[in-house]
Motif scaffolding. Structure first.
Motif, short mmCIF file in Angstrom:
data_model
loop_
_atom_site.label_atom_id
_atom_site.label_comp_id
_atom_site.label_asym_id
_atom_site.label_seq_id
_atom_site.Cartn_x
_atom_site.Cartn_y
_atom_site.Cartn_z
N TRP A 71 -9.74 -52.95 -25.39
CA TRP A 71 -10.70 -53.77 -24.65
C TRP A 71 -11.63 -52.82 -23.89
O TRP A 71 -11.28 -52.34 -22.82
N PRO A 72 -12.78 -52.50 -24.46
CA PRO A 72 -13.65 -51.44 -23.92
C PRO A 72 -14.19 -51.71 -22.52
O PRO A 72 -14.34 -52.86 -22.10
N LEU A 73 -14.48 -50.61 -21.84
CA LEU A 73 -15.08 -50.68 -20.51
C LEU A 73 -16.58 -50.38 -20.63
O LEU A 73 -17.01 -49.67 -21.53
N PRO A 74 -17.39 -50.93 -19.72
CA PRO A 74 -18.84 -50.70 -19.77
C PRO A 74 -19.20 -49.23 -19.64
O PRO A 74 -18.51 -48.46 -18.97
N SER A 75 -20.28 -48.84 -20.28
CA SER A 75 -20.76 -47.46 -20.20
C SER A 75 -21.89 -47.36 -19.18
O SER A 75 -22.64 -48.30 -18.97
N GLY A 76 -22.00 -46.21 -18.55
CA GLY A 76 -23.12 -45.93 -17.65
C GLY A 76 -23.23 -46.83 -16.45
O GLY A 76 -24.31 -47.09 -15.95
N GLY A 77 -22.08 -47.36 -15.98
CA GLY A 77 -22.13 -48.26 -14.85
C GLY A 77 -22.60 -49.64 -15.27
O GLY A 77 -22.66 -49.98 -16.43
N SER A 78 -22.96 -50.44 -14.30
CA SER A 78 -23.39 -51.80 -14.58
C SER A 78 -24.55 -52.16 -13.68
O SER A 78 -24.58 -51.82 -12.51
N ASN A 79 -25.56 -52.83 -14.25
CA ASN A 79 -26.70 -53.26 -13.45
C ASN A 79 -27.26 -54.53 -14.02
O ASN A 79 -26.94 -54.95 -15.12
N ASN A 80 -28.14 -55.16 -13.27
CA ASN A 80 -28.73 -56.43 -13.68
C ASN A 80 -30.14 -56.26 -14.19
O ASN A 80 -30.86 -57.24 -14.36
N ASN A 81 -30.59 -55.05 -14.41
CA ASN A 81 -31.96 -54.80 -14.84
C ASN A 81 -32.10 -55.08 -16.33
O ASN A 81 -31.46 -54.44 -17.16
N ASN A 82 -32.93 -56.04 -16.68
CA ASN A 82 -33.13 -56.38 -18.08
C ASN A 82 -33.83 -55.28 -18.86
O ASN A 82 -33.88 -55.29 -20.07
N ASN A 83 -34.42 -54.30 -18.15
CA ASN A 83 -35.12 -53.20 -18.81
C ASN A 83 -34.28 -51.94 -18.86
O ASN A 83 -34.79 -50.84 -18.91
N SER A 84 -32.96 -52.10 -18.80
CA SER A 84 -32.08 -50.94 -18.82
C SER A 84 -32.17 -50.23 -20.16
O SER A 84 -32.55 -50.79 -21.17
N SER A 85 -31.79 -48.96 -20.15
CA SER A 85 -31.90 -48.14 -21.35
C SER A 85 -30.81 -48.50 -22.34
O SER A 85 -29.90 -49.27 -22.06
N ASP A 86 -30.89 -47.92 -23.54
CA ASP A 86 -29.92 -48.22 -24.58
C ASP A 86 -28.55 -47.63 -24.29
O ASP A 86 -27.60 -47.93 -24.99
N THR A 87 -28.42 -46.78 -23.28
CA THR A 87 -27.14 -46.17 -22.97
C THR A 87 -26.51 -46.77 -21.72
O THR A 87 -25.43 -46.35 -21.32
N THR A 88 -27.17 -47.72 -21.09
CA THR A 88 -26.65 -48.33 -19.88
C THR A 88 -26.26 -49.78 -20.15
O THR A 88 -27.02 -50.54 -20.75
N THR A 89 -25.08 -50.15 -19.71
CA THR A 89 -24.58 -51.49 -19.95
C THR A 89 -24.88 -52.39 -18.75
O THR A 89 -24.56 -52.05 -17.62
N SER A 90 -25.51 -53.51 -19.01
CA SER A 90 -25.81 -54.48 -17.95
C SER A 90 -24.74 -55.56 -17.92
O SER A 90 -23.90 -55.65 -18.82
N VAL A 91 -24.79 -56.41 -16.90
CA VAL A 91 -23.85 -57.53 -16.80
C VAL A 91 -24.01 -58.44 -18.01
O VAL A 91 -23.03 -58.95 -18.57
N GLU A 92 -25.24 -58.64 -18.44
CA GLU A 92 -25.49 -59.50 -19.61
C GLU A 92 -24.84 -58.93 -20.86
O GLU A 92 -24.31 -59.68 -21.69
N HIS A 93 -24.85 -57.60 -21.01
CA HIS A 93 -24.19 -56.97 -22.16
C HIS A 93 -22.69 -57.29 -22.15
O HIS A 93 -22.10 -57.60 -23.19
N VAL A 94 -22.08 -57.20 -20.96
CA VAL A 94 -20.64 -57.45 -20.85
C VAL A 94 -20.33 -58.91 -21.20
O VAL A 94 -19.39 -59.21 -21.94
N LEU A 95 -21.12 -59.83 -20.66
CA LEU A 95 -20.94 -61.25 -20.96
C LEU A 95 -21.09 -61.52 -22.44
O LEU A 95 -20.28 -62.24 -23.04
N ARG A 96 -22.13 -60.96 -23.04
CA ARG A 96 -22.38 -61.18 -24.47
C ARG A 96 -21.26 -60.59 -25.32
O ARG A 96 -20.85 -61.19 -26.32
N TYR A 97 -20.76 -59.42 -24.94
CA TYR A 97 -19.71 -58.78 -25.72
C TYR A 97 -18.49 -59.69 -25.82
O TYR A 97 -17.99 -59.97 -26.93
N TYR A 98 -18.00 -60.18 -24.68
CA TYR A 98 -16.78 -60.98 -24.70
C TYR A 98 -17.02 -62.35 -25.32
O TYR A 98 -16.13 -62.91 -25.97
N HIS A 99 -18.21 -62.90 -25.14
CA HIS A 99 -18.55 -64.18 -25.77
C HIS A 99 -18.59 -64.02 -27.30
O HIS A 99 -17.99 -64.82 -28.04
N LEU A 100 -19.28 -62.98 -27.77
CA LEU A 100 -19.36 -62.73 -29.21
C LEU A 100 -18.00 -62.38 -29.79
O LEU A 100 -17.64 -62.81 -30.89
#
Length: 218
Positions: A71-100
């Motif tokens: 069960w992987p952990l987020p990379s590069g910390g976590s933020n709510n910025n929709n313009n985050s880089s491809d190496t930074t995981t946002s809260v939305e990424h985490v939500l989408r991962y577990y939903h998918l």
């Protein structure tokens, strides 16, 4: 941004177009050449799940990155910025991962892993409830119906707890919609309000006042 663009573009294509484009294999190659690709929750991993699900290649994705013990952990910390880089995981990424992940486990006939995935989605800390979390709760309820129906049809005897919550193929509404422990407080506040059965101001017999029951499909 590139990875999110790939995932978004895939939603506008039909299944055969995605499968024939080779994008899923390209994303798989990126993950194979990335260190800790299955133990770190990265944007690339999320879009790999998105594209694989839309292409209908559930078991291919499952065999590549969805091991039951990982069960992987987020990379590069976590933020709510929709313009985050491809190496930074946002809260939305985490939500989408577990939903998918939950949806893919369901497609692979793994309801227990799907329940854990949807549960994890609901447990992600958030200040504002996401529509992704709401949909995860709906799928969690439906998946629990599947699990409970399998339990009642595969055994001839039930425990005392099952006898209390089930009767002739029915399950109590409040049992099905109950939120699991560890759910984000923001999600709890919303769902405990909206999921509460309607009450009546008129007197009613005790049997009628009990929580409604939901029939299981045969």
């Amino acid at each position: 941004i590139l990875m999110e663009t790939i995932g978004t573009a895939a939603t506008y294509c039909d299944r055969s177009s995605i499968a024939g484009s080779g994008i899923l294999l390209a994303l798989d190659h990126i993950l194979l050449t990335t260190a800790n690709s299955t133990t770190v929750l990265s944007p690339t991993l999320v879009e790999f799940l998105q594209v694989g699900m839309l292409a209908g290649h559930y078991r291919f994705v499952r065999s590549k990155v969805l091991q039951p013990t990982v069960w992987p952990l987020p990379s590069g910390g976590s933020n709510n910025n929709n313009n985050s880089s491809d190496t930074t995981t946002s809260v939305e990424h985490v939500l989408r991962y577990y939903h998918l992940r939950g949806m893919i486990h369901l497609a692979c006939q793994e309801p227990k892993l799907a329940v854990r995935s949807f549960w994890s989605c609901l447990s992600v800390p958030m200040d504002v409830v996401s529509l992704i979390a709401i949909d995860a709760w709906k799928k969690l309820v439906l998946t629990q119906v599947v699990l409970q129906s399998r339990t009642t049809t595969s055994t001839t005897t039930t425990t005392s707890n099952q006898k209390q919550n089930s009767s002739s193929g029915f399950f109590r509404y409040d049992t099905l919609v109950a939120l699991p422990p560890g759910v984000s407080p923001a999600v709890s506040r919303l769902l405990l309000t909206t999921a509460k059965p309607a009450t009546t101001t008129t007197a009613a017999p005790a049997a009628a006042a009990a929580a409604p029951e939901v029939a299981l499909p045969e």
